[in-house]
Design an enzyme around this catalytic site. Sequence first.
Site, mmCIF file in Angstrom:
data_model
loop_
_atom_site.group_PDB
_atom_site.id
_atom_site.type_symbol
_atom_site.label_atom_id
_atom_site.label_comp_id
_atom_site.label_asym_id
_atom_site.label_seq_id
_atom_site.Cartn_x
_atom_site.Cartn_y
_atom_site.Cartn_z
ATOM 1 N N PHE A 86 -10.795 -1.910 5.314
ATOM 2 C CA PHE A 86 -11.066 -1.797 3.877
ATOM 3 C C PHE A 86 -11.006 -3.187 3.246
ATOM 4 O O PHE A 86 -10.089 -3.964 3.513
ATOM 5 C CB PHE A 86 -9.991 -0.886 3.276
ATOM 6 C CG PHE A 86 -10.151 -0.575 1.826
ATOM 7 C CD1 PHE A 86 -11.018 0.417 1.398
ATOM 8 C CD2 PHE A 86 -9.408 -1.254 0.877
ATOM 9 C CE1 PHE A 86 -11.145 0.720 0.048
ATOM 10 C CE2 PHE A 86 -9.522 -0.957 -0.469
ATOM 11 C CZ PHE A 86 -10.403 0.032 -0.886
ATOM 12 N N ASN A 191 -1.657 1.658 -1.358
ATOM 13 C CA ASN A 191 -3.006 1.928 -1.849
ATOM 14 C C ASN A 191 -3.627 2.858 -0.812
ATOM 15 O O ASN A 191 -4.313 2.405 0.093
ATOM 16 C CB ASN A 191 -3.800 0.626 -1.974
ATOM 17 C CG ASN A 191 -5.255 0.888 -2.336
ATOM 18 O OD1 ASN A 191 -5.589 1.974 -2.827
ATOM 19 N ND2 ASN A 191 -6.121 -0.073 -2.081
ATOM 20 N N PRO A 192 -3.339 4.155 -0.914
ATOM 21 C CA PRO A 192 -3.792 5.087 0.127
ATOM 22 C C PRO A 192 -5.237 5.509 -0.126
ATOM 23 O O PRO A 192 -5.794 5.202 -1.187
ATOM 24 C CB PRO A 192 -2.837 6.263 -0.073
ATOM 25 C CG PRO A 192 -2.612 6.283 -1.559
ATOM 26 C CD PRO A 192 -2.668 4.839 -2.031
HETATM 27 C C1 LIG Z 1 -7.606 2.212 0.785
HETATM 28 S S1 LIG Z 1 -7.120 1.441 2.270
HETATM 29 C C2 LIG Z 1 -5.995 0.204 1.636
HETATM 30 C C3 LIG Z 1 -5.787 -0.966 2.530
HETATM 31 C C4 LIG Z 1 -4.934 -2.084 1.884
HETATM 32 N N1 LIG Z 1 -3.595 -1.634 1.590
HETATM 33 C C5 LIG Z 1 -5.579 -2.583 0.622
HETATM 34 O O1 LIG Z 1 -5.097 -2.269 -0.465
HETATM 35 O O2 LIG Z 1 -6.593 -3.302 0.707
HETATM 36 C C6 LIG Z 1 -6.033 2.668 2.963
HETATM 37 C C7 LIG Z 1 -5.498 2.312 4.355
HETATM 38 O O3 LIG Z 1 -4.565 3.330 4.741
HETATM 39 C C8 LIG Z 1 -4.788 3.675 6.108
HETATM 40 N N2 LIG Z 1 -4.296 5.046 6.268
HETATM 41 C C9 LIG Z 1 -4.851 6.170 5.755
HETATM 42 N N3 LIG Z 1 -4.091 7.239 6.057
HETATM 43 C C10 LIG Z 1 -3.028 6.777 6.774
HETATM 44 C C11 LIG Z 1 -1.886 7.390 7.361
HETATM 45 N N4 LIG Z 1 -1.687 8.710 7.261
HETATM 46 N N5 LIG Z 1 -1.011 6.619 8.011
HETATM 47 C C12 LIG Z 1 -1.196 5.269 8.097
HETATM 48 N N6 LIG Z 1 -2.259 4.623 7.569
HETATM 49 C C13 LIG Z 1 -3.162 5.371 6.909
HETATM 50 C C14 LIG Z 1 -6.275 3.507 6.303
HETATM 51 O O4 LIG Z 1 -6.598 3.341 7.662
HETATM 52 C C15 LIG Z 1 -6.543 2.255 5.453
HETATM 53 O O5 LIG Z 1 -6.395 1.085 6.201
#
Ligand SMILES: C[S@@+](CC[C@H](N)C(=O)[O-])C[C@H]1O[C@@H](n2cnc3c(N)ncnc32)[C@H](O)[C@@H]1O
Length: 284
Positions: A86, A191-192
Site C-alpha cells: 500500500f 491504518n487498517p
Molecule cells: C491500508 S494498509 C496500511 C499500510 C500502512 N500502515 C500505511 O498506513 O501506509 C493496511 C495493511 O494492513 C495489512 N493487514 C490487513 N489485515 C491484516 C491483518 N489481519 N493482520 C495483519 N496485517 C493486516 C495489509 O496487508 C496492509 O499492509
Amino acid sequence: MLLSEIAVAAGRLAEAGVESPRADAELIAAFRHCVPRAQLNLVADADFDPRFWDDVARRAAREPLQHITGIAYFRYLDLEVGAGVFVPRPETEVMTGWAIDALGEMDVAEPVVADLGTGSGAIALAIAQEVPRARVHAVEADPLARSWTERNIARCAAAAPHTAGRVRLEDGDFGSALPDLDGKIDLVISNPPYIPVGAGLPPEVEEYEPSAALFSGADGLDAIRVVERVARRLLRPGGVVAVEHGAPQGTAVYWVFAEENGWQATRNHVDLAGLDRFVTAVWP
Ligand SMILES: C[S@@+](CC[C@H](N)C(=O)[O-])C[C@H]1O[C@@H](n2cnc3c(N)ncnc32)[C@H](O)[C@@H]1O
C-alpha cells in the site's frame, strides 16, 4: 525542450483521467532527469531522457506515480514502494503526527507502540524517527508487503542510524498479535483496510494496490472492530489507540470505541481536507 515535452505529457495524462496531470508530468520528469522539480527548466535539451515517455505511458495507464518513481514520501521519510504494498497517504501523516504528540506527552521513559498492519512501515518508521525513545512493533500478515517493510527498515537504519533496532517487524495476523505484550503497550495505532467490499475505486487503487490493504467486509469496519478488540488486550491502563477510517465512517467508528465498550475520551479527528479521518480513545 523538456518543458514543452512536459506540457504534451500533461495533456496525455489529463486525457487518461489522471487527477493532477501537470504535477505528475513534472514529478516524472524530475525523477527521470534526477533534478528537483524547481530545476526542470535547467535541464539541457541534450540531456533529455526519452525513457520519460515510457514513464508517462505507465502513468497514463493509471499506474500510481509512486510505483513509477519507486518512492513515497511520508512525513520526514522517503520509503520504497511498488507492487504488493500500500502506498502511504498524506491523511495517515496527520494521524501519525497525533500519535507522535501523544507519545511526547506521556511520562514514560521508553514508550512501546504497536502498528497494526504496517505495510511499507510508514507509521512505525516515522514514530521511531520522531520519537527516539520509542520502540515499535510493526505487525503485517502479507509476506509481499513484509518484504517492503524489511527494505524500508534497512533503508531508514542506513539513513538515520538512531532508528535501527527500534522497529521490530512481526509476522502474522494482527488479531492475535503480540500476546507477550498484553497490557504493556502505551499506544496502538493502525491504518487498517476499511473500504466496503464492492465499493468503486480509481484504477490506481483497484488495479495496483493489494486488496488485503483495502477491503474489510460489507461495511468496511471488520478490521477496525478487530483493532478495537486487540487494543483492549494490548494497552496498559491509560494507554491510547488511534485508528484511521474512511471519511463517511466517523460516527460508526466512534461507536466502536464507545464508553459502553470500556473506552474513555473517544474523539473524532479530521484530515487536512477537513474530513473525518481517525478516531482516538484512552483505555482506562
Ligand atoms: C491500508 S494498509 C496500511 C499500510 C500502512 N500502515 C500505511 O498506513 O501506509 C493496511 C495493511 O494492513 C495489512 N493487514 C490487513 N489485515 C491484516 C491483518 N489481519 N493482520 C495483519 N496485517 C493486516 C495489509 O496487508 C496492509 O499492509
